[in-house]
Scaffold this active site. Structure first.
Site, PDB file in Angstrom:
ATOM      1  N   ASP A 304       0.406  -1.553  -0.103  1.00  0.00           N
ATOM      2  CA  ASP A 304      -0.110   0.351   0.084  1.00  0.00           C
ATOM      3  C   ASP A 304       1.372   0.925  -0.087  1.00  0.00           C
ATOM      4  O   ASP A 304       1.767   1.393  -0.748  1.00  0.00           O
ATOM      5  CB  ASP A 304      -0.793  -0.118   0.939  1.00  0.00           C
ATOM      6  N   HIS A 342      -3.784   5.956   3.057  1.00  0.00           N
ATOM      7  CA  HIS A 342      -4.417   5.336   2.505  1.00  0.00           C
ATOM      8  C   HIS A 342      -3.904   3.968   3.810  1.00  0.00           C
ATOM      9  O   HIS A 342      -4.571   3.346   4.095  1.00  0.00           O
ATOM     10  CB  HIS A 342      -4.437   5.115   1.206  1.00  0.00           C
ATOM     11  N   SER A 496     -11.066  -1.157  -0.083  1.00  0.00           N
ATOM     12  CA  SER A 496     -10.314  -0.774   0.366  1.00  0.00           C
ATOM     13  C   SER A 496     -10.067  -0.978   1.891  1.00  0.00           C
ATOM     14  O   SER A 496      -9.342  -1.216   2.597  1.00  0.00           O
ATOM     15  CB  SER A 496      -8.893  -0.027   0.025  1.00  0.00           C
TER      16      SER A 496
END
Length: 567
Positions: A304, A342, A496
């Protein structure tokens, strides 16, 4: 010049006889011949420019070499008029434009005929990426699964030889090899080298590398891979909002330093999404989340944007995996540290003390996306290779909250890592509101693919669905770790956010049963899930909805009935 040409053919011959049993002997010869063609064309052009500049009108010292070249290369080809080059008698005739045009037309015609056959044969192997934004000149080349390391090494040696002998006109640079996430390599290749690789008997796919781009702004001045390119492979977060009051700007984070914000320490004891996981009934939620295990001793690799290692909710369990793909490509030195947000959010859902499903799992950051959320498919394949080689005896899980139009290289790498190396991979289904089978990683057929639901068990309108989806999990308005400070939180939505719920459960399961295979893990996830709990009212394509497995993630709790326990 005669010595140079003779040396070139001698090198070709030496290369060819190195391993006559190899299936790529013929390809090696093709490369050697192409290298000689390229060398001769360059030589004549250079000679012409030199002769013109120096006023040479009659220099016959190199004509014998040119004639010998023609005899060696074209004597056995009935389509070539050998009389034309053999009439050469002066340097002026070598420079004659008609001769050059004749040679180029011949080579182009031969190449067109061969490439038409190759393209027809390979059409089913290389996915249609006409709508994708590609990284110019960068390719991912995959060999067949039965290819040996010896074949791969010899292929690389031939390419290196061709690059050197053609003075980089047949070019292969910046090569990164993968052996466990499939068999192949990524690299910067000239168009002529790509044409030659299409003729390789064991190459199953050649695809241009695709950029990964995050949909919202960067929080860092780090050099971005997005400069000059656009991307379609993205992290699968649909929206993000603050965990503070409604007046707070979307996309910001909150901490206990802000009196108007909600600090992590004041969050509900059990977030709604965790509360929903350990009971089959949708209502009433009981305010509890007590899984049978915490994922202790299980290594979770989060590919990620990185992780904020020092965040309080991660309990000191977040670590650098040892590879930062973005550091390698851009020269940054973050070593897996999150500069976008994220990845930290995902890590918090996997294993945060407050927000996590597996509160004891080891959380490894393997940064494949930069501070703008941009990376490349090749970087994800490199990450898979690294994980497959990671020196740990602990059970491993890969969390992939990202997606792209179907990629042969990424799918093949996942199949190798999952099927041959026994590592379970969990992936976001995607936020396109379409059939997940059209996107990687879901199209690989080996990952556990996760769709997103809201707090009413409604499938999110953005969530991909379809037959390739395995299970739904909460993915809308999920509170978790922020990256701006060690107590910051953030609310985000997307598949996600659904993906790490399942990743966390896999870690819990593998603590209890560390020898489970990826197939057995998937079977457990499916068998334990809550059936027919998800409403699909917002799936626009009713045919896709009909093919979608209606399963919601269930995490058995301590004291659950035997039928619900993770056995």
């Amino acid at each position: 010049m005669h010595t140079l040409l003779s040396g070139l053919w001698a090198a070709s011959l030496l290369l060819l006889v190195t391993s006559r049993a190899s299936p790529i002997d013929e390809w090696s010869e093709t490369v050697a011949k192409a290298t000689s063609h390229d060398h001769w064309e360059h030589l004549v052009r250079r000679s012409a420019k030199s002769a013109e500049a120096e006023g040479i009108e009659d220099d016959t010292s190199h004509i014998q070499d040119v004639q010998e070249y023609y005899r060696n290369v074209f004597a056995s080809d009935s389509n070539w008029d050998s009389a034309t080059p053999l009439r050469l008698s002066s340097a002026a005739e070598v420079h004659n434009l008609r001769i050059m045009q004749s040679l180029e037309a011949y080579l182009q015609a031969k190449n067109d005929q061969e490439m038409a056959k190759v393209e027809a044969a390979d059409q089913s192997l290389v996915p249609d990426q006409s709508q994708q934004k590609k990284i110019k000149g960068r390719y991912i080349v995959t060999l067949s699964s039965e290819s040996s390391d010896e074949v791969l090494d010899r292929t690389l040696s031939i390419m290196k030889y061709a690059t050197s002998a053609s003075q980089q006109r047949l070019r292969a640079d910046h090569i990164t090899v993968f052996r466990r996430a499939g068999k192949g390599f990524t690299g910067t290749l000239s168009s002529k080298m790509v044409e030659l690789l299409h003729k390789h008997p064991l190459v199953t796919s050649i695809e241009e590398d695709v950029a990964i781009r995050k949909s919202y702004s960067s929080f860092s001045s780090e050099p971005s891979l997005a400069n000059g390119i656009s991307g379609t492979l993205s992290v699968q977060s649909e929206t993000e909002t603050s965990s503070a009051n409604s007046d707070t700007k979307p996309g910001t984070e909150t901490s206990n330093a802000n009196s108007n914000a909600k600090p992590a320490t004041s969050s509900p004891a059990v977030p709604w999404n965790l509360d929903r996981l350990d009971q089959h009934a949708a209502t009433p939620l009981d305010g509890q989340y007590n899984p049978e295990a915490t994922g202790k001793g299980v290594d979770v690799f989060i590919v990620d944007t990185g992780i904020r290692y020092t965040h309080e909710d991660l309990g000191g369990r977040a670590k650098y995996a040892g590879l930062d793909v973005i550091d390698q490509l851009t020269g940054s030195t973050l070593k897996g540290l999150d500069c976008q947000g994220h990845g930290s959010h995902v890590a918090g859902v996997v294993g945060g003390n407050t927000y996590g499903v597996a509160k004891g799992a080891n959380l490894y950051s393997l940064r494949g996306l930069d501070c703008t959320g941009t990376g490349a498919v090749s970087g994800v394949v490199t990450a898979l290779e690294y994980i497959a080689n990671y020196p740990s005896s602990n059970p491993k899980v890969i969390s992939l909250s990202l997606g792209v139009d179907a990629s042969a290289a990424l799918d093949n790498g996942l199949r190798e890592v999952v099927n041959k190396h026994g590592i379970t991979a969990v992936a976001a289904a995607g936020n396109n509101g379409l059939d997940s089978c059209n996107f990687s990683p879901a199209s690989s057929g080996v990952t556990i693919d996760v769709g997103a639901t809201d707090n009413g068990d409604e499938a999110a309108s953005f969530s991909n669905t379809g037959a390739c989806l395995d299970v739904f999990a909460p993915g809308k308005m999920i509170d978790s770790v922020g990256f701006g400070c060690d107590t910051c939180t953030k609310v985000m939505s997307g598949t996600s956010m659904a993906c790490p719920h399942v990743t966390g459960y896999v870690a819990v399961l593998l603590e209890l049963q560390p020898t489970l295979t990826p197939t057995q893990v998937l079977e457990n996830v499916v068998a334990k899930s809550t059936k027919d709990a998800v409403r699909l009212n917002y799936v626009s394509d009713k045919n896709t909805a009909a093919r979608t497995p209606n399963r919601l993630l269930y995490v058995p709790s301590l004291g659950a009935a035997d039928a619900d326990r993770s056995t």
